[in-house]
Scaffold this motif. Structure first.
Motif, PDB file in Angstrom:
ATOM      1  N   UNK A 171      -3.002  10.154  -5.952  1.00 54.62           N
ATOM      2  CA  UNK A 171      -2.071   9.088  -5.580  1.00 54.62           C
ATOM      3  C   UNK A 171      -0.805   9.667  -4.968  1.00 54.62           C
ATOM      4  N   UNK A 172      -0.286  10.754  -5.537  1.00 53.89           N
ATOM      5  CA  UNK A 172       0.897  11.394  -4.959  1.00 53.89           C
ATOM      6  C   UNK A 172       0.611  11.901  -3.547  1.00 53.89           C
ATOM      7  N   UNK A 173      -0.589  12.459  -3.345  1.00 48.86           N
ATOM      8  CA  UNK A 173      -0.973  12.942  -2.023  1.00 48.86           C
ATOM      9  C   UNK A 173      -1.046  11.782  -1.030  1.00 48.86           C
ATOM     10  N   UNK A 174      -1.497  10.647  -1.492  1.00 49.34           N
ATOM     11  CA  UNK A 174      -1.531   9.449  -0.645  1.00 49.34           C
ATOM     12  C   UNK A 174      -0.114   9.000  -0.290  1.00 49.34           C
ATOM     13  N   UNK A 231      -4.281  10.297   8.624  1.00 46.55           N
ATOM     14  CA  UNK A 231      -4.202   9.510   7.410  1.00 46.55           C
ATOM     15  C   UNK A 231      -3.540   8.173   7.691  1.00 46.55           C
ATOM     16  N   UNK A 232      -3.025   7.545   6.646  1.00 48.47           N
ATOM     17  CA  UNK A 232      -2.371   6.236   6.754  1.00 48.47           C
ATOM     18  C   UNK A 232      -1.022   6.308   6.049  1.00 48.47           C
ATOM     19  N   UNK A 233       0.023   5.889   6.729  1.00 50.59           N
ATOM     20  CA  UNK A 233       1.357   5.902   6.143  1.00 50.59           C
ATOM     21  C   UNK A 233       1.507   4.787   5.108  1.00 50.59           C
ATOM     22  N   UNK A 234       2.323   4.994   4.069  1.00 49.27           N
ATOM     23  CA  UNK A 234       2.621   3.894   3.139  1.00 49.27           C
ATOM     24  C   UNK A 234       3.256   2.714   3.863  1.00 49.27           C
ATOM     25  N   UNK A 238       0.840  -1.206   0.000  1.00 53.61           N
ATOM     26  CA  UNK A 238       0.000   0.000   0.000  1.00 53.61           C
ATOM     27  C   UNK A 238       0.867   1.245   0.000  1.00 53.61           C
ATOM     28  N   UNK A 239       0.507   2.282  -0.803  1.00 61.51           N
ATOM     29  CA  UNK A 239      -0.569   2.297  -1.803  1.00 61.51           C
ATOM     30  C   UNK A 239      -0.038   1.950  -3.181  1.00 61.51           C
ATOM     31  N   UNK A 240      -0.919   1.490  -4.037  1.00 63.85           N
ATOM     32  CA  UNK A 240      -0.613   1.255  -5.441  1.00 63.85           C
ATOM     33  C   UNK A 240      -1.518   2.135  -6.304  1.00 63.85           C
TER      34      UNK A 240
END
Length: 243
Positions: free
Chosen positions: A99-102, A212-215, A87-89
């Motif tokens: 996606x970059x923000x994630x 949020x959630x870390x990669x 995560x994330x893909x």
């Protein structure tokens, strides 16, 4: 900081007993769900996926109210947030910028502030009292992330955006610009903290804490599952009340 906007609770045997009872129920709910996994198959959102009762009971295990610094409130079915290795893909349902923000900002957000309409303008549609995360597995990768003190910045900005409108209409006011400006200020001024947690612990967030959630990092294998409960408040005015 005297009030960072989050609090770790436990480990406590009552929290652990609830988590142990909830895990097989959660596993069945995830396996039986028709909800598609997001982020290239690495994230199951799982809103309202855990079939707990309004008092939090699941599989005969009582919700651990006595171990929590909270007044019992009626609970909805808990979210089951599941993250898998990688995560994330990238995924077709998410833009390149999202996606970059994630990846770089952990998909930082406020719960209850929902994108509305074709332009996805932010409105306060789900005013929660608080956010409580209860890990069901001991995976520490892809932890919850918070920005300490962000709840004060968010509260001030959102109250200012709503002040000119009657409180009974606050749930229909577009607060996108105020929210995005406040989020930028949070990134500039508030410490980012990762909050991995184990079974038997709980993480309590102020409802306006940016999170949020870390990669996924490291070599752990298996699903990182956290059950989240967010009881509702009576009004948006309560939601934006001073921290």
């Amino acid at each position: 900081m005297s009030d960072p906007g989050w609090h770790r609770i436990g480990p406590d045997p009552a929290i652990a007993a609830w988590a142990r009872a909830a895990l097989p129920v959660a596993a069945r709910a995830i396996a039986d769900s028709a909800e598609p996994w997001r982020c290239g198959g690495t994230w199951f959102v799982g809103v309202d996926a855990l079939p707990n009762g309004p008092d939090g009971t699941v599989a005969g295990a009582a919700f651990p109210w006595a171990a929590l610094p909270l007044t019992p409130l009626p609970l909805h079915r808990a979210q089951l947030s599941v993250i898998r290795p990688g995560y994330p893909q990238p995924s077709p349902e998410e833009s390149a910028s999202a996606f970059r923000f994630r990846q770089t900002r952990d998909a930082a957000h406020l719960d209850g502030l929902l994108p509305v309409g074709p332009d996805r303008r932010r409105m306060i549609r789900e005013p929660h009292a608080w956010i409580l995360g209860l890990p069901l597995t001991d995976i520490r990768a892809a932890p919850l992330v918070v920005w300490e003190g962000s709840h004060r910045i968010m509260a001030q900005a959102l109250r200012a955006a709503l002040r000119a409108h009657p409180p009974e209409h606050w749930g229909d006011i577009d607060v996108t610009d105020a929210y995005q400006a406040a989020r930028t200020e949070v990134f500039r001024t508030c410490p980012r903290r990762e909050l991995p947690a184990a079974v038997g612990e709980a993480t309590l967030l102020h409802r306006l804490t940016l999170h949020g959630v870390a990669p996924w990092q490291g070599t752990e294998q298996g699903d990182r599952i956290i059950a989240y409960v967010r009881p509702m408040l009576a009004s948006v005015a309560d939601w934006v009340a001073a921290p």
